[in-house]
Design an enzyme around this catalytic site. Structure first.
Site, mmCIF file in Angstrom:
data_model
loop_
_atom_site.group_PDB
_atom_site.id
_atom_site.type_symbol
_atom_site.label_atom_id
_atom_site.label_comp_id
_atom_site.label_asym_id
_atom_site.label_seq_id
_atom_site.Cartn_x
_atom_site.Cartn_y
_atom_site.Cartn_z
ATOM 1 N N ASP A 80 0.820 -1.201 0.000
ATOM 2 C CA ASP A 80 0.000 0.000 0.000
ATOM 3 C C ASP A 80 0.858 1.258 0.000
ATOM 4 O OD1 ASP A 80 -2.230 -1.537 0.058
ATOM 5 O OD2 ASP A 80 -2.758 -1.129 2.148
ATOM 6 N N HIS A 81 0.256 2.346 -0.440
ATOM 7 C CA HIS A 81 0.889 3.660 -0.380
ATOM 8 C C HIS A 81 0.195 4.495 0.700
ATOM 9 C CE1 HIS A 81 3.292 3.654 -4.246
ATOM 10 N NE2 HIS A 81 2.602 2.521 -4.325
#
Length: 210
Positions: A80-81
């Site tokens: 994820d970012h």
């Protein structure tokens, strides 16, 4: 379990992990008779005995059981970012790569490590499926091709779709409970060899080993 860093390749499977030379393995371990296909990327994962992957598989921060079959283009635990920052770009935590700081932002990587995926024994993950962060998949489950798994999957369940949803159990619950009690995947090699052909007949197998 054998710690692995560099790819290995053997013409036939053996007790030594068989890692295709085009795959990239980082800080991971593999059990006996494991086969890793071409162009895999595996980061901080534990892969137990007899599990195999096909081509173009990505596995991050995951614990995978024995005898699991992972089809082509599967992604397990995609990274994820940080959406709460001004920019989602990874320059904010891979700062060293961009000469923006002398250290990376390790909080992001620590967060990723804390949300491992757990996949049980004898699981089949179909082509192009994605297993999202923190999910647990029970033994004997089937993940349909192209499914996106966002929630835990019960043992011997078949799940399909986006997001993945259960459509049936492979067997009656009594049979499932018996197979989980037998736990044939924990048999040592010499017992597996003795009883190998019995794995093809469910009724006889259940009657003999329950």
């Amino acid at each position: 379990m054998k710690h692995i860093h560099q790819p290995q390749r053997h013409s036939l499977l053996s007790a030594e992990p068989n890692i295709h030379e085009s795959s990239h393995i980082l800080n991971s371990s593999a059990g006996q008779w494991v086969s890793i296909g071409p162009h895999n990327k595996i980061v901080e994962a534990k892969i137990d005995n007899y599990t195999y992957t096909m081509d173009d598989v990505t596995i991050n921060y995951s614990d995978i059981g024995k005898y699991t079959s992972i089809a082509s283009h599967v992604c397990i635990n995609p990274t994820d970012h940080p959406m709460d920052r001004v920019t989602q770009h990874h320059m904010t935590y891979r700062r060293k790569d961009y000469h923006l700081a002398e250290t990376d932002d390790e909080t992001i990587f620590a967060w990723r490590r804390s949300h491992r995926v757990t996949i049980g024994h004898d699981v089949w993950i179909g082509h192009g499926a994605i297993v999202m962060k923190g999910v647990t998949i029970g033994a004997g489950a089937v993940i349909g091709a192209g499914a996106i798994v966002t929630k835990d999957v019960e043992p011997y369940s078949v799940v399909v779709g986006v997001p993945a949803r259960p459509i049936k159990k492979r067997f009656a619950q009594e049979v499932i409970d018996t197979l989980l009690d037998i736990a044939w995947w924990d048999w040592p090699r010499h017992i597996l060899e003795e009883r190998f052909y019995e794995l093809n007949d469910l009724d006889t197998f259940i009657a003999k080993y329950k």
